[in-house]
Design an enzyme around this catalytic site. Structure first.
Site, PDB file in Angstrom:
ATOM      1  N   ALA A  68     -30.110  88.459   1.533  1.00 24.25           N
ATOM      2  CA  ALA A  68     -29.155  88.708   2.610  1.00 24.25           C
ATOM      3  C   ALA A  68     -29.860  89.145   3.896  1.00 24.25           C
ATOM      4  O   ALA A  68     -31.080  89.284   3.953  1.00 24.25           O
ATOM      5  CB  ALA A  68     -28.140  89.759   2.165  1.00 24.25           C
ATOM      6  N   HIS A  69     -29.050  89.384   4.934  1.00 21.05           N
ATOM      7  CA  HIS A  69     -29.573  89.692   6.265  1.00 21.05           C
ATOM      8  C   HIS A  69     -30.396  90.970   6.281  1.00 21.05           C
ATOM      9  O   HIS A  69     -30.083  91.952   5.615  1.00 21.05           O
ATOM     10  CB  HIS A  69     -28.422  89.808   7.271  1.00 21.05           C
ATOM     11  CG  HIS A  69     -27.463  90.926   6.965  1.00 21.05           C
ATOM     12  ND1 HIS A  69     -27.652  92.201   7.431  1.00 21.05           N
ATOM     13  CD2 HIS A  69     -26.320  90.947   6.247  1.00 21.05           C
ATOM     14  CE1 HIS A  69     -26.658  92.976   7.016  1.00 21.05           C
ATOM     15  NE2 HIS A  69     -25.839  92.237   6.287  1.00 21.05           N
ATOM     16  N   ASN A  70     -31.495  90.915   7.023  1.00 18.41           N
ATOM     17  CA  ASN A  70     -32.359  92.076   7.288  1.00 18.41           C
ATOM     18  C   ASN A  70     -33.083  92.604   6.047  1.00 18.41           C
ATOM     19  O   ASN A  70     -33.627  93.716   6.073  1.00 18.41           O
ATOM     20  CB  ASN A  70     -31.583  93.220   7.949  1.00 18.41           C
ATOM     21  CG  ASN A  70     -31.149  92.882   9.354  1.00 18.41           C
ATOM     22  OD1 ASN A  70     -30.026  92.411   9.555  1.00 18.41           O
ATOM     23  ND2 ASN A  70     -32.031  93.092  10.321  1.00 18.41           N
ATOM     24  N   VAL A  71     -33.110  91.841   4.987  1.00 18.67           N
ATOM     25  CA  VAL A  71     -33.901  92.228   3.813  1.00 18.67           C
ATOM     26  C   VAL A  71     -35.384  92.006   4.108  1.00 18.67           C
ATOM     27  O   VAL A  71     -35.762  91.060   4.802  1.00 18.67           O
ATOM     28  CB  VAL A  71     -33.465  91.404   2.579  1.00 18.67           C
ATOM     29  CG1 VAL A  71     -34.474  91.533   1.440  1.00 18.67           C
ATOM     30  CG2 VAL A  71     -32.084  91.836   2.120  1.00 18.67           C
ATOM     31  N   SER A  97     -30.290  94.539   4.145  1.00 22.31           N
ATOM     32  CA  SER A  97     -31.156  95.644   4.563  1.00 22.31           C
ATOM     33  C   SER A  97     -31.881  96.337   3.414  1.00 22.31           C
ATOM     34  O   SER A  97     -32.455  97.415   3.613  1.00 22.31           O
ATOM     35  CB  SER A  97     -30.372  96.679   5.387  1.00 22.31           C
ATOM     36  OG  SER A  97     -29.847  96.080   6.557  1.00 22.31           O
TER      37      SER A  97
END
Length: 341
Positions: free
Chosen positions: A236-239, A256
């Site tokens: 997912a986003h910002n991982v 994240s």
């Protein structure tokens, strides 16, 4: 590709015990190998049977002693075998070959020996390095940067502005840089949060088929050097996924989260957002992780717990119905004692 055993030994960093001029034309499993094949015997059960294989040469550990066979001894036999296979079966190299059925946008810059297959779409201002092979049906949107020695298999999509490092392999159907799953509720509806960041994939990464690696809300979703993902993985986003980490099939990592270096996330493991999985940690199959995992910890189960504790829990679970029955009987007996007291 035909190689002498001496040539293979130089390539893999091993030593020949036997005939160094033996010609090898292939590699095969222990029980299926022929006289011109090389095979692997790394584990004791195969070493005990080394006289049974028909292989011309056998890759073995350095401390193995058997003068009856021609062997190639290596410090890490499994890695040596992998390198030998790559030497004997080299992948076709890219060449300057841009299909007339491909679309190439404006101000695209390409290096040497770039191959682009039919129905591929290359957006405006894309930068492509040397020796890159882009298979049919690939979509690379505008302002993407692709490094050297990259292979992108059919029907991969790389969304705008993402960064792909050197020696990266992306298998069919993967989407790099799709929007993250971010919505703000107002009590009645969900309002989409624009995702303005990118995905950055560093050098020597291999991405399996049908992965979804979402772009960041701001900044980057970051797949660091040497990461390997299996098929059907979602990031997912910002991982951030640390160097040399393995993500096995159907792993899902929420937004994240930070995954450390040399970690292993086994099949169908789920990681909640905004937590850290430490360096060298192992998350077992189908584990549901909702809390940080320290460096070197091995966890299993849902919710996650230390693996040794999880093993004890699993041994107890099958006996719970009988335990409940006994407790019910004890409660009845205790109640009678209290009534008669």
């Amino acid at each position: 590709m035909k190689q002498t055993l001496a040539q293979i030994a130089r390539h893999v960093g091993g030593e020949v015990r036997g005939n160094p001029e033996l010609e090898i034309t292939g590699a095969a499993p222990f029980d299926q190998a022929a006289e011109t094949d090389i095979t692997l015997a790394a584990r004791p059960k195969f070493l005990k049977r080394i006289g049974e294989t028909r292989a011309g040469a056998v890759i073995v550990p350095l401390d193995f002693q058997d003068s009856s066979r021609t062997v190639l001894a290596a410090a890490n036999p499994a890695v040596a075998f992998a390198k030998a296979i790559a030497l004997l079966f080299p992948a076709p190299g890219p060449k300057d070959d841009i299909s007339s059925g491909a679309h190439v946008g404006k101000d695209v810059r390409m290096g040497l020996r770039v191959s682009i297959g039919p129905s591929a779409v290359i957006g405006d201002r894309v930068r492509i390095g040397d020796r890159v092979r882009i298979h049919p049906g690939v979509v690379i949107e505008s302002d993407v940067i692709v490094g050297d020695d990259v292979e992108v298999y059919p029907n991969v999509t790389i969304r705008s502005r993402c960064r792909i490092g050197n020696r990266v392999v992306i298998h069919p159907g993967t989407v790099i840089g799709g929007d993250g799953f971010g919505f703000s509720p107002d009590g009645k509806h969900y309002h989409k949060i624009p995702h303005t960041g990118i995905v950055q994939i560093d050098d020597d990464v291999e991405i399996g088929a049908l992965n979804a690696i979402d772009r960041a809300t701001f900044g980057r979703t970051w797949i660091q050097r040497g990461v390997k993902t299996d098929n059907l993985v979602h990031v997912a986003h910002n991982v951030t996924v640390g160097e040399d980490t393995l993500l096995v099939a159907q792993v899902g990592i929420a937004g994240s989260a930070v995954i450390g270096r040399h970690a292993v996330l086994a099949g169908q493991a789920g990681i909640t957002g905004h937590i850290t999985i430490g360096d060298n940690a192992v998350v077992g199959p189908q584990a549901g992780v909702g809390r940080p995992v320290p460096d070197g910890e091995v966890v299993s189960g849902s919710p996650e717990m230390p693996h040794k504790l999880w093993l004890r829990v699993q041994r107890i679970i099958p006996g719970l119905p009988e335990l409940k029955k006994k407790l019910s009987e004890l409660e009845k007996r205790l109640k009678k004692v209290e009534e008669n007291g």
